[in-house]
Design a protein around this motif. Sequence first.
Motif, PDB file in Angstrom:
ATOM      1  N   GLN A 118       0.842  -1.196   0.000  1.00  0.00           N
ATOM      2  CA  GLN A 118       0.000   0.000   0.000  1.00  0.00           C
ATOM      3  C   GLN A 118       0.877   1.246   0.000  1.00  0.00           C
ATOM      4  OE1 GLN A 118      -3.439   0.182  -0.330  1.00  0.00           O
ATOM      5  NE2 GLN A 118      -2.886   2.302  -0.733  1.00  0.00           N
ATOM      6  N   GLU A 120       3.894   1.528  -1.269  1.00  0.00           N
ATOM      7  CA  GLU A 120       4.471   1.689  -2.600  1.00  0.00           C
ATOM      8  C   GLU A 120       3.432   2.184  -3.601  1.00  0.00           C
ATOM      9  OE1 GLU A 120       6.461  -2.007  -3.526  1.00  0.00           O
ATOM     10  OE2 GLU A 120       8.330  -1.223  -2.705  1.00  0.00           O
ATOM     11  N   THR A 121       2.203   1.699  -3.484  1.00  0.00           N
ATOM     12  CA  THR A 121       1.127   2.164  -4.359  1.00  0.00           C
ATOM     13  C   THR A 121       0.867   3.642  -4.131  1.00  0.00           C
ATOM     14  OG1 THR A 121       0.121  -0.029  -4.380  1.00  0.00           O
ATOM     15  CG2 THR A 121      -1.290   1.819  -5.004  1.00  0.00           C
ATOM     16  N   ASP A 122       0.769   4.037  -2.872  1.00  0.00           N
ATOM     17  CA  ASP A 122       0.547   5.449  -2.547  1.00  0.00           C
ATOM     18  C   ASP A 122       1.683   6.311  -3.079  1.00  0.00           C
ATOM     19  OD1 ASP A 122      -1.714   4.579  -1.241  1.00  0.00           O
ATOM     20  OD2 ASP A 122      -0.924   4.914   0.778  1.00  0.00           O
ATOM     21  N   SER A 124       3.749   5.641  -5.523  1.00  0.00           N
ATOM     22  CA  SER A 124       3.720   5.642  -6.976  1.00  0.00           C
ATOM     23  C   SER A 124       2.643   6.593  -7.491  1.00  0.00           C
ATOM     24  CB  SER A 124       3.464   4.226  -7.484  1.00  0.00           C
ATOM     25  OG  SER A 124       3.352   4.213  -8.880  1.00  0.00           O
TER      26      SER A 124
END
Length: 194
Positions: A118, A120-122, A124
């Motif tokens: 999560q 890394e997604t945020d 990115s």
Amino acid sequence: MDAPAPGSGEAPEDPFALHNSASAVLDGWSERAQEYLAYRPDEVLGRLAVEFLCDSRDRETVLEAAAACEPARGWSGVLPVLHRSGRRVELGFRARAVIRAGSPRKWFLVVAPAEVLQWETDRSALGGLFRRSPIGLSVHAPDLSILRINRALARFTQLPAAEIWSRRIGDFLIGPDLKTIETRLRRVLETGAP
């Protein structure tokens, strides 16, 4: 460049990306590894991880991840791992190849709780927003100094980004706009509400 480094799932600008950073390995088992998995260093050092950290149901998945590491010299993702108690836990991994003289290739692993996905997604999504937005964006420290700006705002200030960091928004705005923005930024700090 917005594409991740080959095989790593990491953004090219990530200073810890496999292609940007250096690695070194000292045989060891960190306190955090012991905390996550409950194994003491003497129980793991010198053993193949697949012997004790891999549930038989997950062996194929783990071996596929290991096979993906070789051609790319690294990999990142989430894998199930066996806790010393026998329960399965999901952990996020960054693996990187390390060469040792006269030895087969070894792997340097950095491991974190699966919530790292999560994060890394945020990160990115935020990075993409900053790179592509035509609207000026900034991130501020608690003292309202500037930590990050996007290209649109950098064009407005006509200063290189390195010269903008740690300045305040008041260095670029005047009058009522400044008061409105600083009031809203302080409200965010006080309430936590965006």
